[in-house]
Design an enzyme around this catalytic site. Structure first.
Site, short mmCIF file in Angstrom:
data_model
loop_
_atom_site.label_atom_id
_atom_site.label_comp_id
_atom_site.label_asym_id
_atom_site.label_seq_id
_atom_site.Cartn_x
_atom_site.Cartn_y
_atom_site.Cartn_z
CE LYS A 243 22.77 45.40 68.34
NZ LYS A 243 22.39 43.98 68.30
CD GLN B 103 20.18 41.99 66.00
OE1 GLN B 103 21.22 42.62 66.13
NE2 GLN B 103 19.27 41.93 66.96
CG ASP C 161 25.93 39.76 70.83
OD1 ASP C 161 25.74 40.89 71.31
OD2 ASP C 161 25.52 39.41 69.71
#
Ligand code: NDP
Length: 305
Positions: free
Chosen positions: A53, A97, A120
């Site tokens: 990412k 994460q 997200d």
């Protein structure tokens, strides 16, 4: 006709478009978008995901920051880091994460990210917006899948879409997005009875279960569009040969590198029965990162306003 829905190609196109759009902002003197990735603990897969990412951010010209925290971090320590990122002007997106170490409360942590920086799309505010048909920040994998279906002009209106898996990351949000496009949506899960009877009626079949090559001939309608979200590691050579009878490259990967990947759908069945399908890798995976970059850019433009 090529039956493959090329997620890598579509993801690259999405990223290229973001690059062009961002150039305009930079030329007007605005700062670059900023993404902070919070990585707690030393899960090797998480490290790889975060690195990829961060690398994509660098390619696009985003500012990115990797916040690495000890695996024994306390809730107070994590919340303090998120509070700080929430307050920073230069950070448009915060991603936590997953999975998190056991001592941490995942929901509490995800919900402490400001909804406008929740790239997200896991915050209840963003999930609620999706539920009331006003999507803003949408979970990245479903967002990427919808972009893929659109790119390939896959008709959704009035079609039977069956989503196998009801996670809040993939299955549920994707079901709402398909519903928004007027598909008739059925959601299946581990307690669903007669799974094959339901999936074999799907014009669009989405497999998001995390079960190695689970769906096979009996689950797939002739000429269905199959989106295989699953990412499962295959380490056994005989298994690799069964999944990929024609691919010596895959067998070699198991022999030389120790593994190859397979999705949730048995590849020979997917190839034979579908009209279009996503390969693993190179299907949904790259679109997830593209979705994250789309959300970060959306947050950036909204926050600049
Ligand atoms: P979860 O484990 O959170 O959810 C799995 C879902 O599948 C659950 O809803 C579960 O049902 C359902 N399920 C499990 N077994 C069966 C079964 N036998 N029949 C029907 N349904 C079943 O997984 P995620 O949604 O997070 O991920 C799914 C897969 O997608 C994984 O392989 C993951 O690695 C991959 N993934 C890939 C991404 C990409 O970028 N390509 C991104 C995100 C995920 P129940 O709710 O009843 O337990």
């Amino acid at each position: 006709m090529d039956k493959i829905l090329d997620g890598k190609l579509v993801a690259d196109e999405i990223l290229e478009k973001i690059k062009v759009d961002l150039k305009e902002y930079i030329e007007k003197g605005y700062r670059p978008p900023g993404l902070a990735a919070v990585l707690i603990g030393d899960n090797p897969a998480s490290k790889i995901y975060v690195s990829s990412k961060v690398k994509t951010c660098a390619n696009l010209g985003y500012y990115s920051e990797k916040v690495e925290m000890d695996k024994n971090s306390t809730m107070a320590e994590v919340m303090s880091v998120i509070r700080n990122l929430n307050e920073r002007e230069d950070i448009d997106g915060i991603l936590i994460q997953l999975p998190l170490p056991d001592q941490l409360d995942e929901s509490m942590i995800l919900f402490s990210v400001l909804p406008e920086k929740d790239v997200d799309g896991f915050h209840p505010t963003n999930l609620g917006k999706l539920f009331i048909d006003e999507p803003n920040m949408v979970p990245c994998t479903p967002l990427g899948i919808m972009a893929l279906l659109k790119k390939y002009n896959i008709e959704l209106k009035g079609k039977n879409a069956v989503v196998v898996g009801r996670s809040r990351i993939v299955g549920k949000p994707l079901s709402f997005l398909l519903l928004r496009e007027n598909a008739t949506v059925t959601i299946c899960h581990s307690k669903t009875q007669n799974l094959a009877e339901i999936t074999s009626r799907a014009d669009i079949l989405i497999a998001a279960m995390g079960k190695k090559a689970f769906l096979s001939y009996e689950h797939i309608k002739d000429d269905a569009v199959v989106i295989d979200v699953g990412i499962n590691r295959v380490t056994d050579l005989d298994e690799a040969k069964r999944f990929y009878p024609d691919s010596e490259k895959r067998w070699k990967s198991v022999i030389e590198k120790g593994s190859t990947l397979v999705g949730d759908v048995f590849p020979p069945a997917m190839k034979e029965k579908s009209s279009f399908y996503t390969p693993v890798p190179g299907g949904v995976g790259p679109l997830t990162i593209a979705g994250l970059m789309m959300n970060t850019f959306l947050s950036y433009t909204q926050r600049l306003k």
